[in-house]
Design a protein around this motif. Sequence first.
Motif, PDB file in Angstrom:
ATOM      1  N   GLU A   1     -17.967   1.327  65.855  1.00 32.92           N
ATOM      2  CA  GLU A   1     -18.626   0.219  65.160  1.00 32.92           C
ATOM      3  C   GLU A   1     -17.848  -0.793  64.794  1.00 32.92           C
ATOM      4  N   SER A   2     -18.580  -2.166  64.676  1.00 31.19           N
ATOM      5  CA  SER A   2     -17.829  -3.368  64.765  1.00 31.19           C
ATOM      6  C   SER A   2     -18.040  -4.392  63.266  1.00 31.19           C
ATOM      7  N   ILE A   3     -19.311  -3.855  62.643  1.00 30.86           N
ATOM      8  CA  ILE A   3     -19.861  -4.664  61.376  1.00 30.86           C
ATOM      9  C   ILE A   3     -18.940  -5.217  60.771  1.00 30.86           C
ATOM     10  N   TYR A   4     -17.853  -4.491  60.262  1.00 27.79           N
ATOM     11  CA  TYR A   4     -16.919  -5.014  59.231  1.00 27.79           C
ATOM     12  C   TYR A   4     -15.586  -5.223  59.802  1.00 27.79           C
ATOM     13  N   ALA A   5     -15.621  -5.416  61.218  1.00 27.36           N
ATOM     14  CA  ALA A   5     -14.309  -5.371  61.883  1.00 27.36           C
ATOM     15  C   ALA A   5     -13.337  -6.824  61.312  1.00 27.36           C
ATOM     16  N   GLU A   6     -14.041  -7.822  60.903  1.00 28.98           N
ATOM     17  CA  GLU A   6     -13.264  -8.948  60.348  1.00 28.98           C
ATOM     18  C   GLU A   6     -12.722  -8.781  59.128  1.00 28.98           C
ATOM     19  N   LYS A   7     -13.170  -7.695  58.195  1.00 27.60           N
ATOM     20  CA  LYS A   7     -12.625  -7.608  56.941  1.00 27.60           C
ATOM     21  C   LYS A   7     -11.191  -6.728  56.910  1.00 27.60           C
ATOM     22  N   GLU A   8     -10.210  -7.303  56.218  1.00 28.01           N
ATOM     23  CA  GLU A   8      -9.147  -6.497  56.127  1.00 28.01           C
ATOM     24  C   GLU A   8      -8.980  -5.284  55.511  1.00 28.01           C
ATOM     25  N   GLY A   9      -7.988  -4.595  55.695  1.00 30.56           N
ATOM     26  CA  GLY A   9      -7.617  -3.242  54.853  1.00 30.56           C
ATOM     27  C   GLY A   9      -8.778  -2.242  55.288  1.00 30.56           C
ATOM     28  N   TYR A  10      -9.011  -1.166  54.291  1.00 28.12           N
ATOM     29  CA  TYR A  10      -9.715  -0.034  54.303  1.00 28.12           C
ATOM     30  C   TYR A  10     -10.952  -0.647  53.677  1.00 28.12           C
ATOM     31  N   THR A  11     -12.081   0.125  53.943  1.00 24.10           N
ATOM     32  CA  THR A  11     -13.486  -0.099  53.093  1.00 24.10           C
ATOM     33  C   THR A  11     -13.243   0.525  51.711  1.00 24.10           C
ATOM     34  N   SER A  12     -12.746   1.679  51.677  1.00 21.98           N
ATOM     35  CA  SER A  12     -12.488   2.379  50.623  1.00 21.98           C
ATOM     36  C   SER A  12     -11.426   1.622  49.763  1.00 21.98           C
ATOM     37  N   PRO A  13     -11.210   1.520  48.333  1.00 17.94           N
ATOM     38  CA  PRO A  13     -12.407   1.979  47.730  1.00 17.94           C
ATOM     39  C   PRO A  13     -13.518   0.964  47.287  1.00 17.94           C
ATOM     40  N   ASN A  14     -13.623  -0.151  48.002  1.00 19.92           N
ATOM     41  CA  ASN A  14     -14.417  -1.404  47.634  1.00 19.92           C
ATOM     42  C   ASN A  14     -15.915  -0.839  47.968  1.00 19.92           C
ATOM     43  N   ASN A  15     -16.279   0.418  48.458  1.00 24.53           N
ATOM     44  CA  ASN A  15     -17.532   0.898  48.499  1.00 24.53           C
ATOM     45  C   ASN A  15     -17.908   1.767  47.540  1.00 24.53           C
ATOM     46  N   ARG A  16     -17.496   1.912  46.476  1.00 27.28           N
ATOM     47  CA  ARG A  16     -17.715   2.490  45.269  1.00 27.28           C
ATOM     48  C   ARG A  16     -18.265   1.486  44.216  1.00 27.28           C
ATOM     49  N   ILE A  17     -19.364   1.913  43.547  1.00 28.37           N
ATOM     50  CA  ILE A  17     -20.078   1.039  42.533  1.00 28.37           C
ATOM     51  C   ILE A  17     -19.872   1.761  41.122  1.00 28.37           C
TER      52      ILE A  17
END
Length: 527
Positions: free
Chosen positions: A190-206
């Motif tokens: 998948e490519s949707i967040y490819a421009e975002k630096e680093g790992y998605t975690s922990p910014n996926n937690r609310i």
Amino acid sequence: MKIKITALGGLNERGKNMYAVSVENEIYILDAGLKYPDDKMLGIDYIIPNFDYLRENRKKIKGIFITHGHDEQMGALSDILSEIPDMPVYATEFTMNIIQNELKEDHVEATNLKIIEPHKTIKFRKATVFPISLTHSIPGTVGYVINTADGAIVYTGNFVFDQKMLGPYKTDIGKLAYVGKQGVLCLMSESIYAEKEGYTSPNNRIYGEVRDVLEQNDGRILFNIFDSQFYRLQELLTEINKTNRNIVILGKRLENTINDAIKNHYLDFDVKKMKGFRSLNDERTVVLISDEREKPFSNITRIIKGYDKFVTIKEEDTVVFASPVYEGMERRATKIYDEIAKIGSNLIIFSTKKYLSNHASSEDLMMMINLMNPKYYFPVIGEYRHQVENKKAALKVGMNEENILLRLNGQVTFFENGEVKETSEYIKTDEILVDGKNAKDVNEVVVKDREMLSENGIVLVSTTIEKASKKVLAGPEIITKGFIYANITKNHVDFTKIKTGIRDKLGKFLFKETECKPMILVVISEV
């Protein structure tokens, strides 16, 4: 061995994911999703891929393999199975429950639904399919490994690497590494967040933001959240469990989803805190609101307009939007936020930049590439700019540029004996625009007409003339719809000319007076 990969949907767009992998004429369909229309596609509920390819090749197709229970991956199944009810569909138990509920709701009878287990091989004549557990915002998510004599074709679907997401959300990294060591011909990631630096975690937690909302706001709180985002829903329920607040669920679909998930241990919540509609106005109540599949923001919009028979938003309420806005829905979302602000309620919107969805950022993508060690890399799922950013991530970990495949829907990627070969083959792809339950009569011309009518309206000029003398016997009568309310008479325009003359002169007059260009229809009857 001859292998072909084609996107029937999902490239250069968000949603509508459907990919076909042909192994020596055995076809494997990966996902069958929908996408939501933007604000200009008036009256369109959702959009699915044209599935003529499935109709034409149904005898060669071994099945549709669904990665997880989100509309972007499985939302087209009702439409497909209503025409091809015996098409085999493979999914994990949790995903299949969602599929069956959708089919039941849409009154579609499917005869070939097959529940699979992660890490158990499904055998076919020319290849085997190996589902592998991945982490996403919903339980039971898998990627698919299509093993061939020339190496594996691996399709990730949506994923992240998050070490805290356990149980039915957990990625089996050991299995991924094993697949990589066996030899991967092509990785489709998948490519949707490819421009975002680093790992998605922990910014996926609310959970921290949810806790602050519950602690810092007195009175009733209304959370608008997608029922398909199970992990985010679990975070919300976990924090509510720690308070003396109760919940009321609005919407039968959301209520059934939560009850089934609690019953089957996919959600953890104290059922004693679940109350009925009599508790809707209690100050310590948290109201959960979700959207219908075809109409984002439909339920919250109905409440704001005062059409809901159970709940009305009040000035002392806190309204929280805890899910990201669908791409193309930003303008509609902004209008909803404004309406809530006019009511005077406390409005809280979780930032989509600060709180990410469970999609792979650049480091997640690079880690997957390193685990798979593919010969070829095929960025999928996302706009073309996302695919380009995905390519950049692959280059950073040493992929050869000529082995990174950027494609558009319909373009065929042809492998022969483990090498990409040039081909001019192209599969015609298109979109089906679904208006309610009608997917046959809505085309781009109809949508364009709706857009034009919504912006400028329509003016109908009707008159009756004598056939021989061409004298006006009745009219002209002018009827306007969606334009202005006005008493326009024949004195405004020279009606001695017919059709073209009327359109020209009346059009110029109306534009001068209103700066609008309505559609002008001229009806002249001869007697």
